[in-house]
Design an enzyme around this catalytic site. Structure first.
Site, PDB file in Angstrom:
ATOM      1  N   SER A   1       0.087   6.105   3.015  1.00 21.02           N
ATOM      2  CA  SER A   1       0.837   7.082   4.232  1.00 21.02           C
ATOM      3  C   SER A   1       1.705   7.992   3.627  1.00 21.02           C
ATOM      4  O   SER A   1       2.556   7.572   2.735  1.00 21.02           O
ATOM      5  CB  SER A   1       0.889   6.619   5.541  1.00 21.02           C
ATOM      6  OG  SER A   1      -0.014   5.761   5.963  1.00 21.02           O
TER       7      SER A   1
ATOM      8  N   GLU B   1      -8.899  -4.018   5.308  1.00 24.79           N
ATOM      9  CA  GLU B   1      -7.829  -4.114   6.113  1.00 24.79           C
ATOM     10  C   GLU B   1      -8.409  -4.212   7.571  1.00 24.79           C
ATOM     11  O   GLU B   1      -7.977  -5.244   8.460  1.00 24.79           O
ATOM     12  CB  GLU B   1      -6.781  -2.864   6.069  1.00 24.79           C
ATOM     13  CG  GLU B   1      -5.851  -2.737   7.092  1.00 24.79           C
ATOM     14  CD  GLU B   1      -4.839  -1.561   6.748  1.00 24.79           C
ATOM     15  OE1 GLU B   1      -3.551  -2.003   7.383  1.00 24.79           O
ATOM     16  OE2 GLU B   1      -5.122  -0.761   6.161  1.00 24.79           O
TER      17      GLU B   1
ATOM     18  N   SER C   1       4.697  -1.305   4.402  1.00 23.21           N
ATOM     19  CA  SER C   1       5.196  -2.592   4.848  1.00 23.21           C
ATOM     20  C   SER C   1       5.727  -3.286   3.672  1.00 23.21           C
ATOM     21  O   SER C   1       4.719  -3.416   2.798  1.00 23.21           O
ATOM     22  CB  SER C   1       3.995  -3.231   5.505  1.00 23.21           C
ATOM     23  OG  SER C   1       3.618  -2.621   6.850  1.00 23.21           O
TER      24      SER C   1
ATOM     25  N   GLN D   1       0.861  -1.075  -0.002  1.00 21.73           N
ATOM     26  CA  GLN D   1      -0.023   0.007   0.171  1.00 21.73           C
ATOM     27  C   GLN D   1       0.907   1.329  -0.039  1.00 21.73           C
ATOM     28  O   GLN D   1       1.751   1.358   0.840  1.00 21.73           O
ATOM     29  CB  GLN D   1      -0.970   0.159   1.190  1.00 21.73           C
ATOM     30  CG  GLN D   1      -2.151  -0.968   1.151  1.00 21.73           C
ATOM     31  CD  GLN D   1      -2.598  -0.855   2.625  1.00 21.73           C
ATOM     32  OE1 GLN D   1      -2.390  -1.678   3.625  1.00 21.73           O
ATOM     33  NE2 GLN D   1      -3.690  -0.072   2.818  1.00 21.73           N
TER      34      GLN D   1
ATOM     35  N   GLU E   1      -8.907   5.855  17.623  1.00 22.90           N
ATOM     36  CA  GLU E   1      -9.764   7.031  17.472  1.00 22.90           C
ATOM     37  C   GLU E   1     -10.545   7.208  16.212  1.00 22.90           C
ATOM     38  O   GLU E   1     -11.651   7.527  16.421  1.00 22.90           O
ATOM     39  CB  GLU E   1      -8.777   8.495  17.788  1.00 22.90           C
ATOM     40  CG  GLU E   1      -8.283   8.602  18.837  1.00 22.90           C
ATOM     41  CD  GLU E   1      -6.889   7.573  19.241  1.00 22.90           C
ATOM     42  OE1 GLU E   1      -6.440   7.667  20.350  1.00 22.90           O
ATOM     43  OE2 GLU E   1      -6.478   7.097  18.401  1.00 22.90           O
TER      44      GLU E   1
ATOM     45  N   SER F   1      -6.221   4.634  13.225  1.00 25.97           N
ATOM     46  CA  SER F   1      -6.145   4.789  14.716  1.00 25.97           C
ATOM     47  C   SER F   1      -7.276   4.380  15.472  1.00 25.97           C
ATOM     48  O   SER F   1      -8.396   4.341  14.797  1.00 25.97           O
ATOM     49  CB  SER F   1      -5.651   6.131  15.041  1.00 25.97           C
ATOM     50  OG  SER F   1      -6.684   7.027  14.863  1.00 25.97           O
TER      51      SER F   1
END
Length: 417
Positions: free
Chosen positions: A150, A265, A182, A147, A387, A385
Protein backbone atom coordinates in the site's frame (compact mmCIF):
# COMPACT_ATOMS: atom_id res chain seq x y z
CA UNK A 1 16.05 -30.16 13.53
CA UNK A 2 12.82 -31.16 11.77
CA UNK A 3 11.72 -34.74 12.37
CA UNK A 4 11.58 -36.96 9.29
CA UNK A 5 7.90 -37.41 8.32
CA UNK A 6 6.43 -40.90 8.08
CA UNK A 7 4.37 -40.93 4.90
CA UNK A 8 3.02 -44.39 5.71
CA UNK A 9 1.36 -43.11 8.89
CA UNK A 10 -2.42 -43.15 8.70
CA UNK A 11 -4.37 -39.96 9.27
CA UNK A 12 -5.83 -41.42 12.47
CA UNK A 13 -2.40 -42.34 13.84
CA UNK A 14 -1.04 -38.92 12.89
CA UNK A 15 -3.93 -37.18 14.66
CA UNK A 16 -3.36 -39.29 17.78
CA UNK A 17 0.36 -38.52 17.76
CA UNK A 18 -0.35 -34.80 17.33
CA UNK A 19 -2.81 -34.90 20.21
CA UNK A 20 -0.28 -36.63 22.44
CA UNK A 21 2.40 -34.09 21.56
CA UNK A 22 0.09 -31.15 22.27
CA UNK A 23 -0.87 -32.64 25.65
CA UNK A 24 2.79 -32.62 26.60
CA UNK A 25 3.40 -28.95 25.78
CA UNK A 26 1.97 -27.53 29.01
CA UNK A 27 -0.69 -25.43 27.29
CA UNK A 28 -4.03 -24.67 28.98
CA UNK A 29 -7.03 -26.14 27.23
CA UNK A 30 -9.57 -23.77 25.72
CA UNK A 31 -12.71 -23.32 27.76
CA UNK A 32 -11.02 -23.99 31.11
CA UNK A 33 -11.25 -20.36 32.23
CA UNK A 34 -14.00 -19.90 34.79
CA UNK A 35 -17.00 -17.79 33.65
CA UNK A 36 -16.29 -14.17 34.44
CA UNK A 37 -12.57 -14.83 34.86
CA UNK A 38 -9.86 -13.19 32.78
CA UNK A 39 -9.28 -14.28 29.20
CA UNK A 40 -6.13 -16.27 28.52
CA UNK A 41 -5.90 -14.64 25.10
CA UNK A 42 -6.50 -11.16 23.72
CA UNK A 43 -9.73 -9.98 22.11
CA UNK A 44 -7.82 -7.42 20.03
CA UNK A 45 -8.06 -7.46 16.26
CA UNK A 46 -5.10 -5.07 16.03
CA UNK A 47 -2.79 -4.98 19.01
CA UNK A 48 -2.76 -2.10 21.50
CA UNK A 49 0.70 -2.78 22.90
CA UNK A 50 3.94 -0.98 23.60
CA UNK A 51 6.94 -1.83 21.43
CA UNK A 52 8.38 -4.14 24.11
CA UNK A 53 5.03 -5.85 24.75
CA UNK A 54 4.46 -6.44 21.05
CA UNK A 55 8.00 -7.77 20.61
CA UNK A 56 7.41 -10.15 23.50
CA UNK A 57 4.12 -11.36 21.95
CA UNK A 58 5.87 -12.05 18.64
CA UNK A 59 8.64 -13.82 20.53
CA UNK A 60 6.17 -16.15 22.27
CA UNK A 61 4.43 -16.91 18.99
CA UNK A 62 7.60 -17.57 16.99
CA UNK A 63 8.85 -19.79 19.82
CA UNK A 64 5.64 -21.83 19.46
CA UNK A 65 6.10 -21.95 15.67
CA UNK A 66 9.64 -23.33 16.16
CA UNK A 67 8.54 -25.94 18.69
CA UNK A 68 5.80 -27.08 16.37
CA UNK A 69 8.11 -27.09 13.34
CA UNK A 70 10.93 -28.97 15.07
CA UNK A 71 8.46 -31.63 16.24
CA UNK A 72 7.38 -32.26 12.64
CA UNK A 73 4.07 -30.40 12.92
CA UNK A 74 5.03 -27.25 11.02
CA UNK A 75 4.53 -26.78 7.25
CA UNK A 76 2.87 -30.19 7.24
CA UNK A 77 1.65 -30.07 3.64
CA UNK A 78 4.76 -28.36 2.26
CA UNK A 79 7.25 -30.39 0.17
CA UNK A 80 10.24 -31.78 2.04
CA UNK A 81 12.74 -29.97 -0.21
CA UNK A 82 11.37 -26.67 1.11
CA UNK A 83 11.45 -27.74 4.76
CA UNK A 84 7.95 -29.19 5.02
CA UNK A 85 6.67 -32.60 6.05
CA UNK A 86 5.38 -33.53 2.58
CA UNK A 87 2.02 -34.83 3.85
CA UNK A 88 -1.47 -34.30 2.38
CA UNK A 89 -3.52 -31.23 3.40
CA UNK A 90 -5.85 -33.46 5.43
CA UNK A 91 -3.00 -34.06 7.90
CA UNK A 92 -2.53 -30.30 8.30
CA UNK A 93 -6.24 -29.92 8.98
CA UNK A 94 -6.13 -32.72 11.55
CA UNK A 95 -3.33 -30.96 13.43
CA UNK A 96 -5.19 -27.64 13.28
CA UNK A 97 -8.27 -29.26 14.84
CA UNK A 98 -6.16 -30.72 17.65
CA UNK A 99 -4.29 -27.45 18.22
CA UNK A 100 -7.56 -25.49 18.39
CA UNK A 101 -8.33 -27.23 21.69
CA UNK A 102 -5.47 -25.38 23.37
CA UNK A 103 -4.69 -21.75 24.18
CA UNK A 104 -1.63 -21.33 22.01
CA UNK A 105 0.14 -17.92 21.94
CA UNK A 106 -1.95 -15.09 20.48
CA UNK A 107 -1.78 -14.53 16.74
CA UNK A 108 0.11 -11.60 15.24
CA UNK A 109 -0.29 -10.19 11.71
CA UNK A 110 3.45 -10.28 10.99
CA UNK A 111 3.78 -13.99 11.73
CA UNK A 112 0.59 -14.76 9.77
CA UNK A 113 1.81 -12.71 6.80
CA UNK A 114 5.15 -14.52 6.83
CA UNK A 115 3.78 -18.06 7.10
CA UNK A 116 0.56 -17.78 5.12
CA UNK A 117 1.28 -15.12 2.47
CA UNK A 118 4.92 -14.45 1.68
CA UNK A 119 6.44 -17.91 2.13
CA UNK A 120 3.76 -19.47 -0.14
CA UNK A 121 4.35 -16.70 -2.72
CA UNK A 122 8.07 -17.49 -2.80
CA UNK A 123 7.15 -21.14 -3.26
CA UNK A 124 5.09 -20.26 -6.34
CA UNK A 125 7.79 -17.98 -7.80
CA UNK A 126 10.77 -20.22 -7.08
CA UNK A 127 13.19 -18.16 -9.20
CA UNK A 128 16.59 -18.09 -7.49
CA UNK A 129 18.52 -19.98 -4.79
CA UNK A 130 18.59 -16.77 -2.75
CA UNK A 131 14.79 -16.61 -2.61
CA UNK A 132 14.48 -20.33 -1.99
CA UNK A 133 16.87 -20.07 0.97
CA UNK A 134 14.44 -17.71 2.74
CA UNK A 135 11.52 -20.16 2.78
CA UNK A 136 12.76 -22.66 5.38
CA UNK A 137 13.68 -19.99 7.96
CA UNK A 138 10.29 -18.35 7.39
CA UNK A 139 8.43 -21.60 7.98
CA UNK A 140 10.35 -22.11 11.23
CA UNK A 141 9.69 -18.56 12.43
CA UNK A 142 13.36 -17.57 12.32
CA UNK A 143 12.77 -14.94 9.63
CA UNK A 144 9.74 -12.62 9.49
CA UNK A 145 8.58 -10.63 6.45
CA UNK A 146 5.99 -7.91 5.89
CA UNK A 147 4.10 -6.66 2.82
CA UNK A 148 5.33 -3.43 1.23
CA UNK A 149 2.27 -2.91 -1.00
CA UNK A 150 0.00 0.00 0.00
CA UNK A 151 0.97 3.62 -0.66
CA UNK A 152 -0.45 7.00 0.40
CA UNK A 153 -1.28 7.95 -3.18
CA UNK A 154 -2.69 4.62 -4.37
CA UNK A 155 -5.41 3.77 -1.85
CA UNK A 156 -7.51 0.80 -2.93
CA UNK A 157 -6.09 1.16 -6.44
CA UNK A 158 -2.94 -0.82 -5.63
CA UNK A 159 -1.91 -0.96 -9.29
CA UNK A 160 -1.55 2.83 -9.22
CA UNK A 161 1.48 2.62 -6.92
CA UNK A 162 4.31 5.07 -7.54
CA UNK A 163 7.38 3.68 -5.74
CA UNK A 164 10.04 3.52 -8.47
CA UNK A 165 12.76 0.95 -9.14
CA UNK A 166 15.38 1.57 -11.83
CA UNK A 167 17.88 -0.99 -12.95
CA UNK A 168 21.59 -0.41 -12.38
CA UNK A 169 23.53 -3.41 -13.68
CA UNK A 170 22.65 -6.43 -11.56
CA UNK A 171 20.94 -4.25 -8.95
CA UNK A 172 17.75 -2.21 -8.65
CA UNK A 173 17.62 1.20 -6.99
CA UNK A 174 14.30 1.85 -5.21
CA UNK A 175 12.81 5.12 -3.98
CA UNK A 176 9.31 5.62 -2.61
CA UNK A 177 6.99 5.27 0.37
CA UNK A 178 4.77 2.47 1.69
CA UNK A 179 2.13 2.71 4.40
CA UNK A 180 -0.10 0.58 6.68
CA UNK A 181 2.63 -2.05 6.81
CA UNK A 182 1.81 -4.47 9.64
CA UNK A 183 4.77 -5.41 11.81
CA UNK A 184 7.46 -3.72 9.72
CA UNK A 185 9.36 -2.59 12.83
CA UNK A 186 9.83 -6.26 13.81
CA UNK A 187 10.43 -7.76 10.34
CA UNK A 188 13.72 -8.65 8.70
CA UNK A 189 12.39 -8.66 5.13
CA UNK A 190 9.62 -7.10 3.06
CA UNK A 191 7.84 -8.17 -0.11
CA UNK A 192 8.00 -5.01 -2.22
CA UNK A 193 6.02 -3.87 -5.25
CA UNK A 194 7.70 -1.13 -7.30
CA UNK A 195 7.13 0.49 -10.67
CA UNK A 196 9.86 -0.39 -13.14
CA UNK A 197 8.24 0.84 -16.37
CA UNK A 198 6.24 4.10 -16.13
CA UNK A 199 5.58 3.94 -19.89
CA UNK A 200 3.52 0.74 -19.52
CA UNK A 201 -0.11 0.60 -18.34
CA UNK A 202 -0.27 0.55 -14.57
CA UNK A 203 -0.87 -3.20 -14.19
CA UNK A 204 1.97 -4.12 -16.54
CA UNK A 205 4.82 -1.90 -15.32
CA UNK A 206 5.27 -3.34 -11.81
CA UNK A 207 7.99 -5.68 -10.54
CA UNK A 208 8.15 -7.50 -7.18
CA UNK A 209 11.20 -7.90 -4.94
CA UNK A 210 12.25 -9.10 -1.51
CA UNK A 211 14.08 -6.32 0.31
CA UNK A 212 16.08 -6.62 3.56
CA UNK A 213 14.74 -4.01 5.96
CA UNK A 214 18.16 -3.33 7.44
CA UNK A 215 19.38 -2.13 4.04
CA UNK A 216 20.78 1.37 3.78
CA UNK A 217 18.05 3.85 2.84
CA UNK A 218 15.15 2.02 4.58
CA UNK A 219 13.39 3.99 7.34
CA UNK A 220 10.46 2.62 9.35
CA UNK A 221 8.08 4.90 11.27
CA UNK A 222 5.33 3.34 13.42
CA UNK A 223 1.81 4.81 13.10
CA UNK A 224 -0.45 5.25 16.14
CA UNK A 225 -3.95 3.87 15.43
CA UNK A 226 -7.23 4.73 17.13
CA UNK A 227 -7.12 1.61 19.31
CA UNK A 228 -3.87 2.92 20.81
CA UNK A 229 -1.39 0.44 19.31
CA UNK A 230 1.17 1.01 16.58
CA UNK A 231 1.28 -2.27 14.67
CA UNK A 232 1.06 -0.34 11.39
CA UNK A 233 4.00 1.54 9.92
CA UNK A 234 5.16 3.89 7.21
CA UNK A 235 8.23 2.65 5.34
CA UNK A 236 10.39 5.10 3.41
CA UNK A 237 12.84 3.84 0.79
CA UNK A 238 15.55 6.22 -0.43
CA UNK A 239 17.92 4.93 -3.11
CA UNK A 240 17.73 1.42 -1.65
CA UNK A 241 19.82 -1.06 -3.64
CA UNK A 242 18.37 -4.54 -4.19
CA UNK A 243 20.28 -7.32 -6.04
CA UNK A 244 18.39 -8.76 -9.00
CA UNK A 245 18.60 -12.15 -7.28
CA UNK A 246 15.95 -10.85 -4.85
CA UNK A 247 13.49 -10.15 -7.69
CA UNK A 248 10.28 -12.24 -7.44
CA UNK A 249 8.95 -13.28 -10.84
CA UNK A 250 9.75 -11.62 -14.15
CA UNK A 251 10.38 -7.94 -14.76
CA UNK A 252 7.07 -6.16 -15.33
CA UNK A 253 5.01 -9.06 -13.94
CA UNK A 254 4.79 -7.86 -10.36
CA UNK A 255 1.01 -7.60 -10.60
CA UNK A 256 0.88 -11.38 -11.04
CA UNK A 257 2.99 -11.74 -7.88
CA UNK A 258 0.73 -9.27 -6.04
CA UNK A 259 -2.42 -11.18 -7.01
CA UNK A 260 -0.83 -14.40 -5.80
CA UNK A 261 -0.01 -12.90 -2.39
CA UNK A 262 -3.44 -11.25 -2.12
CA UNK A 263 -5.09 -14.55 -3.01
CA UNK A 264 -3.27 -16.22 -0.13
CA UNK A 265 -4.30 -13.30 2.11
CA UNK A 266 -7.98 -13.66 1.31
CA UNK A 267 -7.89 -17.40 1.84
CA UNK A 268 -6.01 -17.12 5.14
CA UNK A 269 -8.41 -14.40 6.33
CA UNK A 270 -11.32 -16.76 5.81
CA UNK A 271 -9.53 -19.49 7.75
CA UNK A 272 -8.34 -17.24 10.58
CA UNK A 273 -9.91 -18.19 13.90
CA UNK A 274 -7.41 -16.41 16.15
CA UNK A 275 -7.88 -12.77 15.15
CA UNK A 276 -10.06 -10.86 17.59
CA UNK A 277 -12.94 -12.45 19.46
CA UNK A 278 -14.77 -15.50 18.17
CA UNK A 279 -17.82 -17.61 18.84
CA UNK A 280 -16.47 -19.08 22.09
CA UNK A 281 -15.80 -15.57 23.43
CA UNK A 282 -19.31 -14.43 22.47
CA UNK A 283 -20.85 -17.44 24.24
CA UNK A 284 -18.77 -16.76 27.36
CA UNK A 285 -19.89 -13.13 27.26
CA UNK A 286 -23.53 -14.18 26.94
CA UNK A 287 -23.20 -16.30 30.06
CA UNK A 288 -21.51 -13.64 32.18
CA UNK A 289 -23.87 -10.82 31.16
CA UNK A 290 -27.12 -12.78 31.32
CA UNK A 291 -27.72 -12.21 27.61
CA UNK A 292 -28.90 -15.81 27.30
CA UNK A 293 -32.02 -14.75 29.15
CA UNK A 294 -32.85 -12.02 26.65
CA UNK A 295 -34.84 -13.44 23.68
CA UNK A 296 -33.48 -10.85 21.19
CA UNK A 297 -29.84 -11.31 22.21
CA UNK A 298 -30.30 -15.06 22.33
CA UNK A 299 -31.50 -14.99 18.71
CA UNK A 300 -28.49 -12.86 17.68
CA UNK A 301 -26.20 -15.36 19.33
CA UNK A 302 -27.97 -18.15 17.48
CA UNK A 303 -27.41 -16.29 14.22
CA UNK A 304 -23.71 -16.08 15.06
CA UNK A 305 -23.61 -19.82 15.76
CA UNK A 306 -25.19 -20.44 12.35
CA UNK A 307 -22.66 -18.15 10.63
CA UNK A 308 -19.78 -19.87 12.40
CA UNK A 309 -21.08 -23.33 11.43
CA UNK A 310 -21.55 -22.28 7.81
CA UNK A 311 -17.98 -20.98 7.82
CA UNK A 312 -16.69 -24.34 9.04
CA UNK A 313 -18.72 -26.15 6.38
CA UNK A 314 -17.35 -23.84 3.67
CA UNK A 315 -13.76 -24.39 4.77
CA UNK A 316 -14.31 -28.17 4.86
CA UNK A 317 -15.72 -27.97 1.33
CA UNK A 318 -12.70 -25.97 0.19
CA UNK A 319 -10.35 -28.51 1.77
CA UNK A 320 -12.14 -31.38 0.04
CA UNK A 321 -11.85 -29.54 -3.29
CA UNK A 322 -8.10 -28.88 -2.89
CA UNK A 323 -6.27 -29.91 -6.03
CA UNK A 324 -9.44 -29.99 -8.13
CA UNK A 325 -10.87 -27.29 -10.34
CA UNK A 326 -11.94 -24.29 -8.29
CA UNK A 327 -12.40 -20.59 -8.86
CA UNK A 328 -9.66 -18.18 -7.84
CA UNK A 329 -12.20 -16.00 -6.03
CA UNK A 330 -13.18 -18.50 -3.37
CA UNK A 331 -10.82 -16.62 -1.07
CA UNK A 332 -12.80 -13.43 -1.71
CA UNK A 333 -16.02 -15.18 -0.70
CA UNK A 334 -14.47 -16.61 2.45
CA UNK A 335 -13.01 -13.25 3.44
CA UNK A 336 -16.41 -11.56 3.11
CA UNK A 337 -17.96 -14.29 5.25
CA UNK A 338 -15.24 -13.94 7.90
CA UNK A 339 -15.51 -10.14 8.01
CA UNK A 340 -19.27 -10.51 8.44
CA UNK A 341 -18.70 -12.83 11.40
CA UNK A 342 -16.37 -10.25 12.96
CA UNK A 343 -19.13 -7.68 12.50
CA UNK A 344 -21.72 -9.98 14.08
CA UNK A 345 -19.49 -10.59 17.10
CA UNK A 346 -18.98 -6.84 17.52
CA UNK A 347 -22.70 -6.10 17.29
CA UNK A 348 -23.52 -8.80 19.83
CA UNK A 349 -20.87 -7.55 22.28
CA UNK A 350 -22.14 -3.97 22.03
CA UNK A 351 -25.72 -5.01 22.76
CA UNK A 352 -24.79 -7.49 25.50
CA UNK A 353 -22.50 -5.07 27.35
CA UNK A 354 -24.28 -1.77 26.75
CA UNK A 355 -22.48 1.05 28.64
CA UNK A 356 -20.11 -1.53 30.11
CA UNK A 357 -18.30 -1.63 26.78
CA UNK A 358 -17.04 1.95 27.09
CA UNK A 359 -16.49 2.25 30.84
CA UNK A 360 -13.56 0.43 32.40
CA UNK A 361 -15.10 -0.22 35.82
CA UNK A 362 -13.03 -3.32 36.50
CA UNK A 363 -15.72 -5.80 35.49
CA UNK A 364 -13.98 -8.81 33.86
CA UNK A 365 -14.49 -9.35 30.12
CA UNK A 366 -16.18 -6.02 29.49
CA UNK A 367 -13.97 -3.05 28.54
CA UNK A 368 -11.49 -5.44 26.85
CA UNK A 369 -14.08 -5.87 24.09
CA UNK A 370 -13.35 -2.35 22.84
CA UNK A 371 -10.20 -3.74 21.19
CA UNK A 372 -12.34 -6.03 19.07
CA UNK A 373 -15.09 -3.51 18.33
CA UNK A 374 -12.64 -0.78 17.27
CA UNK A 375 -10.42 -3.11 15.26
CA UNK A 376 -12.94 -5.29 13.39
CA UNK A 377 -13.88 -2.64 10.75
CA UNK A 378 -10.25 -2.58 9.62
CA UNK A 379 -10.64 -5.96 7.94
CA UNK A 380 -13.26 -4.48 5.63
CA UNK A 381 -10.23 -2.83 4.00
CA UNK A 382 -7.28 -5.14 4.70
CA UNK A 383 -6.51 -7.57 1.90
CA UNK A 384 -8.75 -5.64 -0.48
CA UNK A 385 -11.92 -3.79 0.51
CA UNK A 386 -15.34 -5.45 0.62
CA UNK A 387 -16.20 -3.60 -2.59
CA UNK A 388 -13.15 -5.04 -4.36
CA UNK A 389 -14.05 -8.56 -3.18
CA UNK A 390 -17.59 -8.19 -4.51
CA UNK A 391 -16.29 -6.97 -7.87
CA UNK A 392 -14.01 -10.02 -8.11
CA UNK A 393 -16.86 -12.38 -7.29
CA UNK A 394 -19.21 -10.66 -9.73
CA UNK A 395 -16.74 -10.64 -12.63
CA UNK A 396 -14.81 -13.88 -12.17
CA UNK A 397 -17.41 -16.19 -10.66
CA UNK A 398 -20.78 -14.87 -11.82
CA UNK A 399 -19.58 -13.69 -15.22
CA UNK A 400 -21.07 -10.21 -14.88
CA UNK A 401 -19.67 -7.38 -17.05
CA UNK A 402 -16.41 -5.94 -15.82
CA UNK A 403 -16.43 -2.53 -14.21
CA UNK A 404 -15.37 0.08 -16.82
CA UNK A 405 -11.72 1.14 -16.51
CA UNK A 406 -10.87 4.12 -18.68
CA UNK A 407 -7.17 3.93 -17.81
CA UNK A 408 -6.72 0.23 -18.59
CA UNK A 409 -4.41 0.80 -21.56
CA UNK A 410 -3.08 4.23 -20.59
CA UNK A 411 0.63 4.49 -19.71
CA UNK A 412 0.99 4.96 -15.96
CA UNK A 413 2.91 8.22 -16.41
CA UNK A 414 -0.07 9.73 -18.29
CA UNK A 415 -2.70 8.91 -15.65
CA UNK A 416 -3.72 12.07 -13.72
CA UNK A 417 -2.75 11.98 -10.05
Amino acid sequence: MTLTPDRTESLEDFAARASDWLKGQGLPRRGTTAPGGPHTSSLAVFHDLSFDEEAALIGRLTDWVRRRYDAGFGAISWPTELGGAGLPPSYEQAFARAEAKYDVPDAHELVSVTLQLIAPTLRVFDRTPELRALVGPMLRGDVLACQLFSEPGAGSDLAGLGTRARRDGDQWVVTGQKVWTSGAQFAQWGELLARTDPDAPKHRGITAFMVPLDAEGVEIRPLRQMSGGSSFNEVFLTEVRIPDAWRIGEVGEGWKVALTTLGFERTSSGENTQTGAGLADAIALARTTGALGDPVLRQRLADLVVSHTLGEVALARDAAAAGRDSTDVVGSMRKLQWVNRLRQVSAFAQDALGPGLVVDDGTPDSFAWTEHVLGAPGYRIAGGSDEIQRNLIAERMLGLPAEPRADKNTPWKDIPR
